[in-house]
Scaffold this active site. Structure first.
Site, PDB file in Angstrom:
ATOM      1  N   GLU A  95       0.817  -1.222   0.000  1.00 52.31           N
ATOM      2  CA  GLU A  95       0.000   0.000   0.000  1.00 52.31           C
ATOM      3  C   GLU A  95       0.848   1.269   0.000  1.00 52.31           C
ATOM      4  O   GLU A  95       0.350   2.363   0.253  1.00 52.31           O
ATOM      5  CB  GLU A  95      -0.969  -0.018   1.180  1.00 52.31           C
ATOM      6  CG  GLU A  95      -2.037  -1.082   0.985  1.00 52.31           C
ATOM      7  CD  GLU A  95      -2.992  -1.198   2.162  1.00 52.31           C
ATOM      8  OE1 GLU A  95      -3.953  -0.429   2.204  1.00 52.31           O
ATOM      9  OE2 GLU A  95      -2.761  -2.054   3.026  1.00 52.31           O
TER      10      GLU A  95
ATOM     11  N   LYS B 158     -14.884  -2.753   2.832  1.00 57.95           N
ATOM     12  CA  LYS B 158     -14.128  -3.255   1.675  1.00 57.95           C
ATOM     13  C   LYS B 158     -15.121  -4.022   0.816  1.00 57.95           C
ATOM     14  O   LYS B 158     -15.647  -5.057   1.267  1.00 57.95           O
ATOM     15  CB  LYS B 158     -13.023  -4.193   2.126  1.00 57.95           C
ATOM     16  CG  LYS B 158     -11.849  -3.534   2.835  1.00 57.95           C
ATOM     17  CD  LYS B 158     -10.944  -4.626   3.392  1.00 57.95           C
ATOM     18  CE  LYS B 158      -9.634  -4.087   3.924  1.00 57.95           C
ATOM     19  NZ  LYS B 158      -8.937  -5.079   4.763  1.00 57.95           N
TER      20      LYS B 158
END
Ligand SMILES: C=C(OP(=O)(O)O)C(=O)O
Length: 251
Positions: free
Chosen positions: A27, A158
């Protein structure tokens, strides 16, 4: 501001650990050779200061403790040579001391997804946003259970955890009905699709986790947010929640 701050840790890391320590994870986060939580936060404080934003940037942390749960305790010595086992109580004390010493406003997955008792205990006196990710997996069944047990006060969203956009929105609406906040997230394995930028604004979730402004699959979300901002500002309909991001859905 986020992009400007992101440019700073590299300088600090090169100075402290040398140029080979500046690799980044999925990330876009840096992974220097440190092993104590406060060392990471000290690096961030220094980066924010170098960018000139002291007192204007707050921290959110995701310790993802499901990964370190071993027979009722947590082994947080994974970067050292030997185990460093912490009981849930010791871990809770560690969090509370970090909350006192750093500008932390959000804590995600501070305990394992099966360690409900620790979540419930911590949430009885939690001054900040306590987000369930592994605990809830964007699933209404677990959101309901967590609210019944008073285990957290926020849901990480998510989409591909639950599978469809409709189910993710249903989970978000259930979380809102409990007066929780909703934190929209990317995945560590991401594509250059920018849909979650539209989703976070459409849901008025107030905060998003798109990863560091590091590579295309992360920056594309930031860019889409700026396009949406320009569109809404042009219609003079934009209210920026700022530090009230947790309750943006009520605006
Ligand atoms: C974005 C995350 O990582 P992953 O996609 O691996 O669950 C997270 O843990 O919040």
């Amino acid at each position: 501001m986020g992009s400007e701050v992101y440019q700073q840790p590299k300088k600090v890391i090169v100075k402290k650990f040398g140029p080979s320590a500046t690799g980044v994870g999925d990330e876009g986060g840096f992974a220097p050779p440190i092993s104590q939580p406060h060392e990471a936060l000290d690096l961030l404080v220094e980066a924010v200061s170098l960018a000139g934003y002291t007192d204007r940037i707050k921290f959110a942390i995701d310790p993802a403790l499901s990964e370190f749960f071993r027979d009722g305790n947590y082994d947080i010595g994974f970067k050292d040579d030997k185990p460093n086992l912490q009981s849930p109580k010791q871990l809770a004390e560690l969090y509370r001391s970090l909350l006192q010493n750093y500008p932390i406003v959000l804590l995600e997955d501070p305990f394992a997804e099966t360690d409900w008792d620790s979540w419930i205990e911590f949430n009885t006196n939690c001054p900040i946003e306590l987000v369930g990710d592994d605990l809830l997996v964007t699933n209404t069944k677990y959101v309901q259970e967590a609210n019944d047990k008073r285990a957290c006060n926020s849901m990480l969203l998510k989409i591909n955890q639950i599978g469809t956009i409709s189910e993710a929105i249903e989970a978000a609406n259930l979380a809102y009905s409990f007066d929780w906040s909703v934190f929209v997230s990317d995945r560590s394995g991401e594509t250059t699709d920018d849909f979650i930028a539209d989703l976070v604004v459409g849901l008025r979730a107030g905060h998003i986790k798109p990863g560091a402004p590091c590579r295309g699959e992360r920056v594309v979300k930031d860019n889409r947010l700026m396009e949406i901002e320009a569109e809404i500002l042009a219609r003079e309909e934009c209210i920026y929640a700022g530090s009230q991001f947790r309750v943006a859905s009520k605006y």
